[in-house]
Structure formats: C-alpha cells, structure tokens
Scaffold this motif. Structure first.
Motif, mmCIF file in Angstrom:
data_model
loop_
_atom_site.group_PDB
_atom_site.id
_atom_site.type_symbol
_atom_site.label_atom_id
_atom_site.label_comp_id
_atom_site.label_asym_id
_atom_site.label_seq_id
_atom_site.Cartn_x
_atom_site.Cartn_y
_atom_site.Cartn_z
ATOM 1 N N LEU A 36 35.952 7.723 -90.630
ATOM 2 C CA LEU A 36 36.994 8.709 -90.346
ATOM 3 C C LEU A 36 36.400 10.119 -90.278
ATOM 4 O O LEU A 36 36.771 10.932 -89.427
ATOM 5 N N PHE A 47 37.736 21.875 -87.909
ATOM 6 C CA PHE A 47 38.089 20.900 -88.940
ATOM 7 C C PHE A 47 37.023 20.777 -90.030
ATOM 8 O O PHE A 47 37.142 19.947 -90.918
ATOM 9 N N ASP A 53 35.051 18.826 -97.572
ATOM 10 C CA ASP A 53 35.650 18.353 -98.815
ATOM 11 C C ASP A 53 35.652 16.825 -98.860
ATOM 12 O O ASP A 53 35.334 16.222 -99.889
ATOM 13 N N LYS A 57 33.590 14.279 -101.568
ATOM 14 C CA LYS A 57 34.255 13.265 -102.388
ATOM 15 C C LYS A 57 33.699 11.875 -102.115
ATOM 16 O O LYS A 57 33.461 11.091 -103.047
ATOM 17 N N LEU A 112 47.103 9.720 -93.399
ATOM 18 C CA LEU A 112 46.547 8.985 -92.260
ATOM 19 C C LEU A 112 47.516 7.916 -91.775
ATOM 20 O O LEU A 112 47.747 7.748 -90.579
ATOM 21 N N PHE A 115 50.412 9.590 -90.034
ATOM 22 C CA PHE A 115 49.966 10.200 -88.780
ATOM 23 C C PHE A 115 49.746 9.130 -87.706
ATOM 24 O O PHE A 115 50.250 9.245 -86.584
ATOM 25 N N PHE A 156 45.451 21.991 -86.835
ATOM 26 C CA PHE A 156 46.224 20.927 -86.172
ATOM 27 C C PHE A 156 46.645 21.343 -84.764
ATOM 28 O O PHE A 156 46.764 20.522 -83.870
ATOM 29 N N LEU A 159 44.664 20.182 -81.715
ATOM 30 C CA LEU A 159 44.509 18.759 -81.378
ATOM 31 C C LEU A 159 44.967 18.486 -79.938
ATOM 32 O O LEU A 159 45.961 19.048 -79.474
#
Ligand code: 1PZ
Length: 208
Positions: A36, A47, A53, A57, A112, A115, A156, A159
């Motif tokens: 992803l 983005f 971030d 993680k 996700l 969306f 966003f 997009l």
C-alpha cells in the motif's frame, strides 16, 4: 518486479494473513502495508507526510518480527498476549509497543476499507477526492489533530478522477478493478473485524 505491480497482489496479502484459527499473521499483514505504501508513492510527493509515518510504523513492526522475541510477534494474537503479560502496555505513553503501533495501522485499515468500498460502488463520474475525504472523516479523522486533517484534505484534492484512479491500481480496466475490489474487500473486512474484536476484548482500543 519494479513497475509490474498491481493492487491485486497487495490486497491478496490481507487475505493470506488470516489463518484457519482466525489468527492474523503479522508477516503478510505487514507486506500488505508495504505494498500500500508503494502504491501511495505513485500518487505523488504531496502524500509523503503520510507514507513517512506509515513506513515508520511498519518498520518498527518488522523489527519486532525479526528481533529476539520474533516468536511472540508471529500473529496479532501472540503479540497482544506477550505485550500484556510483560506489562509492556502499562507504562503510560509507551510509544513503541507493537499493540499501539498496530492500533494506528488498524484504524487506517478502516479508512482503506471505506475508501475502496466507496470507490467500488460510486458512480463513474464520482470524484475520488470526495470519496476519500468522506471515508477519512468517517474513520481516521477522529484520531487526528486539526493540522493533520487539514493537510490530508489538501492532499486528497490532488487525487485523479475515479476511472483514472481505478486504472493506476494496475488491475486492468476500470471494470476489472471494480470486480477485483468486490472479491478482495471482504478479506480486508475480515482482518479489520478480527483485530477490532481482539483489541476490544483486551481493552486496547484507546492505547495512547
Ligand atoms: C489514496 C490516498 C491515500 C490517503 C491516505 C489516507 C490516510 C490519511 C492519514 C494521514 C496521516 C498523517 C500523518 C501521521 C499521523 C500520525 O500522527 C497518526 C497517529 O500516529 P501517532 O502519532 O499516534 O504515532 N498515524 C496514523 O494515523 C497512521 C496513518 C497511516 C496511513 C497509511 C495510509 C496508507 C495509504 C494506502 C493508500 C492506498
């Protein structure tokens, strides 16, 4: 491999991570996230504050999966058991526990799911940015301060339209991408539900 990358394989990783005993395996879970993030990179530099971030993680979790305690990090269930038993979740604001880190990814997985479901069912001329903003507001936004919500909403807006977005997923035509989403989304829902139930059962849904 570079370039020949399709969202179909990425979403298949989330299918592969649920075992017969309904455990969620961290290996495929994290490789799904890696995919992803690669996809996110193709959407442009605006983005990158998000992917930074997410990478941090995923990296932290991959380190646990390869570290000395790797047996404790095979599945989400094993991780929860281990970190609870070790008292790793008691210290206030432990920013590096596996549980609080997965919780962030888990909340993003909900975005996700909403969306992609929105994208799948929307009319052909729908705006991706509207679908994305609506899913974000219905999920992740609740956990983000104003400045992040603002930056996310600005990103966003860049997009591409729905049909173009479906095509950059590299699954084939827009119709084929919609069909693939219909097959793959139940598996993402499965991972989400199992994780949600696990964290709720152990009262871990609010880990700081
Ligand atoms: C298709 C467009 C992609 C949009 C991605 C939508 C998600 C917006 C998330 C904005 C997060 C921005 C930066 C970092 C926020 C962190 O503060 C939080 C909380 O972590 P903490 O500070 O407590 O350690 N991080 C998150 O909420 C995790 C966000 C992960 C986002 C992964 C997105 C993957 C995108 C896949 C694209 C198909």
């Amino acid at each position: 491999m570079a370039g020949a990358f399709s969202l179909r394989e990425v979403l298949a990783a989330f299918q592969a991570c649920v075992t017969e005993r309904r455990e969620v395996l961290l290996g495929p879970y994290l490789s799904g996230w890696r995919g992803l993030i690669r996809f996110l990179h193709t959407l442009g530099a605006i983005f990158s504050f998000i992917s930074k971030d997410a990478v941090a993680k995923v990296q932290l979790m991959e380190d646990y999966c390869r570290g000395e305690q790797r047996e404790q990090y095979v599945s989400l269930q094993a991780m929860v058991r281990y970190e609870l038993a070790q008292g790793l979740l008691d210290a206030p604001g432990r920013p590096d526990s596996g549980c609080r880190t997965v919780l962030r990814l888990h909340r993003a997985l909900r975005w996700l799911q909403l969306f992609l479901e929105g994208l799948r069912t929307a009319r052909q001329d729908s705006r991706t940015s509207t679908i994305c903003t609506d899913s974000y507001n219905a999920s992740l936004a609740a956990y983000h301060p104003w400045v992040i919500r603002k930056a996310a909403t600005v990103a966003f807006r860049t997009l591409p339209p729905r049909d173009a977005f479906l095509q950059i997923m590299n699954v084939g035509t827009a119709e084929e991408a919609v069909a693939m989403l219909g097959e793959a989304l139940p598996y993402i829902g499965d991972v989400y539900d199992i994780t949600q139930q696990l964290f709720a059962q152990h009262e871990l849904l609010d880990l700081p």
